[in-house]
Scaffold this motif. Sequence first.
Motif, PDB file in Angstrom:
ATOM      1  N   TYR A 104     -25.080 -22.976  16.940  1.00 56.63           N
ATOM      2  CA  TYR A 104     -23.883 -22.921  16.114  1.00 56.63           C
ATOM      3  C   TYR A 104     -22.632 -22.652  16.935  1.00 56.63           C
ATOM      4  CZ  TYR A 104     -27.641 -22.448  12.775  1.00 56.63           C
ATOM      5  OH  TYR A 104     -28.800 -22.662  12.065  1.00 56.63           O
ATOM      6  N   LYS A 125     -19.965 -21.249  15.744  1.00 55.52           N
ATOM      7  CA  LYS A 125     -19.415 -19.959  15.333  1.00 55.52           C
ATOM      8  C   LYS A 125     -20.549 -18.951  15.254  1.00 55.52           C
ATOM      9  CE  LYS A 125     -18.788 -18.861  11.104  1.00 55.52           C
ATOM     10  NZ  LYS A 125     -18.216 -18.674   9.751  1.00 55.52           N
ATOM     11  N   ASP A 126     -20.196 -17.683  15.321  1.00 57.45           N
ATOM     12  CA  ASP A 126     -21.214 -16.652  15.157  1.00 57.45           C
ATOM     13  C   ASP A 126     -21.789 -16.737  13.746  1.00 57.45           C
ATOM     14  OD1 ASP A 126     -20.800 -15.724  17.702  1.00 57.45           O
ATOM     15  OD2 ASP A 126     -19.325 -14.212  17.088  1.00 57.45           O
ATOM     16  N   VAL A 127     -23.086 -16.628  13.645  1.00 57.71           N
ATOM     17  CA  VAL A 127     -23.739 -16.702  12.340  1.00 57.71           C
ATOM     18  C   VAL A 127     -24.454 -15.388  12.079  1.00 57.71           C
ATOM     19  CG1 VAL A 127     -24.018 -19.198  12.413  1.00 57.71           C
ATOM     20  CG2 VAL A 127     -25.817 -17.743  13.354  1.00 57.71           C
ATOM     21  N   ASP A 134     -20.990 -27.367  13.826  1.00 62.48           N
ATOM     22  CA  ASP A 134     -19.665 -26.750  13.827  1.00 62.48           C
ATOM     23  C   ASP A 134     -19.556 -25.673  12.743  1.00 62.48           C
ATOM     24  OD1 ASP A 134     -19.119 -27.957  11.368  1.00 62.48           O
ATOM     25  OD2 ASP A 134     -17.827 -29.508  12.203  1.00 62.48           O
ATOM     26  N   ARG A 135     -18.374 -25.091  12.614  1.00 60.78           N
ATOM     27  CA  ARG A 135     -18.215 -23.950  11.703  1.00 60.78           C
ATOM     28  C   ARG A 135     -18.265 -24.336  10.239  1.00 60.78           C
ATOM     29  NH1 ARG A 135     -12.528 -22.510  10.753  1.00 60.78           N
ATOM     30  NH2 ARG A 135     -11.166 -24.213  11.400  1.00 60.78           N
ATOM     31  N   TYR A 136     -18.302 -25.639   9.943  1.00 60.17           N
ATOM     32  CA  TYR A 136     -18.437 -26.098   8.561  1.00 60.17           C
ATOM     33  C   TYR A 136     -19.863 -26.541   8.235  1.00 60.17           C
ATOM     34  CZ  TYR A 136     -13.386 -26.134   9.038  1.00 60.17           C
ATOM     35  OH  TYR A 136     -12.082 -25.759   9.283  1.00 60.17           O
ATOM     36  N   TRP A 152     -19.194 -20.658   2.309  1.00 59.03           N
ATOM     37  CA  TRP A 152     -18.038 -20.439   3.181  1.00 59.03           C
ATOM     38  C   TRP A 152     -16.989 -21.535   2.986  1.00 59.03           C
ATOM     39  CZ3 TRP A 152     -21.643 -19.704   8.000  1.00 59.03           C
ATOM     40  CH2 TRP A 152     -22.207 -18.432   7.958  1.00 59.03           C
ATOM     41  N   PHE A 167     -23.270 -22.085   4.548  1.00 58.89           N
ATOM     42  CA  PHE A 167     -22.119 -22.910   4.913  1.00 58.89           C
ATOM     43  C   PHE A 167     -21.399 -23.433   3.667  1.00 58.89           C
ATOM     44  CE2 PHE A 167     -24.448 -23.418   9.001  1.00 58.89           C
ATOM     45  CZ  PHE A 167     -23.429 -23.049   9.858  1.00 58.89           C
TER      46      PHE A 167
END
Length: 697
Positions: free
Chosen positions: A309, A311-313, A209-211, A324, A321
């Motif tokens: 992922y 989210k776009d990385v 996930d985005r985390y 962020w 991460f």
Amino acid sequence: MFNWKKKTALLLAGLAMAGSAFAADVPLALDAKQFEARNGAKVNWKNGVLDLKIHNPEWSGGVRINPPAGQKFDFSKGRYLACDVENTGDRQMRLTMHISSGERGSKSSSHVDLPHREVNTGIGLNPGEKRTMRIYLPHASLFLAPEGGKHMRVLDTAKINSIEFQLQWPFELPRKYLVDCRISNIRLEGEPEYDKKIAGSKDYLPFIDRYGQYIHSDWPEKIHSDEQLVKEHQRELAELDSLPPIADWNEYGGWATGPQLEATGSFRVEKYQGKWFFVDPSGRLFWSTGIDVLRNSTDAPNRKHPEWYAKDVPQEYVLPFNDWNLQKKYGKKDYLNDYYNVLVRRLRAWGINTIGNWGSDDLILLGKMPYTLCLAEINSPALRDIPCLQIKEANGKVRRIKFYDVYAPAFEEKMGNLLRTRAEQSEAAKKSLTDPMCIGYFVDNELRFNDIISGTIKAVPDQPAKLEWVKDLKAKYENSIEKLNKAWKTEFADWDALIANNKIVPKSDGFHADSQAFLLKFVDRYFEVARKGIKSVAPHRLYLGCRFVGFRQNGNIWKGAAKYCDVLSVNTYSNCVANIPARDFHDKPMVIGEFHFGTYDRGMFAPSLCPVGTQQERATSYMRFVQGALTQPNLVGTHYFQFRDQPLTGRWDGEGYQIGFVDVADTPYRELCESARETGEHMYQYRLNGKAVNDMK
């Protein structure tokens, strides 16, 4: 973070209940004929209880429990393989339990025919203690990811080869009753986590996930929103405000209410009542509880799999991460000063008094905690120009040994001026020269000491170390290759043939004697020059050694290290260090540079080098490990590796363990933090008491 009084009560209750049963326990039906004693172990199976005594510390010592003839164990219906272990001996002990599936040498990764793989768990027990040891069962039928995805190290749990009990990472000397224990209620616990099944799923990707967390699992501390990150941060800050400092500690984390020794203004080592200690600058006894890699971020390499992922990385090499998440948590991009000030508060709240290896310069420069510095490692810029031992293989390729050629001219120049060079490059290193908070310096990490002799005898012909050894041999054997051949039982045509040799490592007594003499000379030079690189610039700082890999070092290596190091350092991954053989240390203090414990239960694919069953067992294992170290007279500290879980997809070398005090979202693991606090609060009196008992008080 935590309500300390309430959480301490829960922690102690958890320790007391560690042997209690899960729902749906299924005892294994075992027969005495299935038990195979190995390498001198004494095994007695009667009425469902195994009495096990291990005398030989080698990997092959212990017991193997075989399935019935012509069959495999079927553990496919359980969540854990568990057993209760009671230490019936008179000292702290450790034990590991191992299972495997697949045939050795097999390479297929299909569900039908998995390659040979093994998983294990371990336990450290005080005398008279009884706890449960658990292996989380990584079912291939549930957790083997579809094509293109990563997953945990799965087994074909319907076809388990055996159960083994042994000493993993052995270091003890042979003696009677290294292990003296009673193992009972070998069982399957619980049901597999069918709700987490990913095998065959078309919806597995993305799985991060985005985390930076695993998508296909949930746990109490998992972050689901930016708002939750901020809320948890505010809650932790309030709890830190309400938590009193450890009453027994002074500003350094030394024993404020303990004996007053001479105050020198610098850290030193001294023996007190037969036990080694650091002594802090104010003259108080100091035992070092540290954490390694105290940094704001440990990046995950981008392995060019954007489909992993949610989210776009970025396409850059790393995926930050941690960074962020901390930007969101602190509400700004320039959060570092706030973050490191909070980290100091956390560490003191968790019973940690030392910044271990690879700590951030920003954290060190705050000047609020004692610290160690790693000046350089073998591939660091400051030492990169020193040639290594090199072997030319049969295919023409040159293989580098992870050890310097200490007879290369660059070694004296670079290593002998190391601290001076680092002080010119780093503000933290410059500050350390006069900073009373600086305990001392490590130089290097996990060098290949055991490869020095083979690396030298097989080295390329122009290797300075090889030429130095040949010079010594010519002097001893009066320049006669015939006399050397007679002593070594070799057939070198001349000295040039010996210099050209890149294959032969003789086995004779004569070679052994000559190689050991050169080994002592070689390591003596390594440690002497490394010490010079420190003491010529900072004579009042401690030289903390090179962080050996484990305790099984050649006696001449220990001799050289003890001659020049103020404190020896060893990285070890085991459940207990109470019984390390101190005879090789030449009455020198020692710090554990790395140890850790991990699990599978927070969405990670690999538990650690020292796996345990649950977060509560991580907490207990931390306490038992430090307790054992506190009872060992040579040990002056334990530094935990590492502060944060490694990336889910692995760091630069693929290592991705659930081992941190915090996770990828900077959320503390409460059980471990509370256990460390309880340990730190009472460690000084515990050390003087010198007995391995469960209660820190």
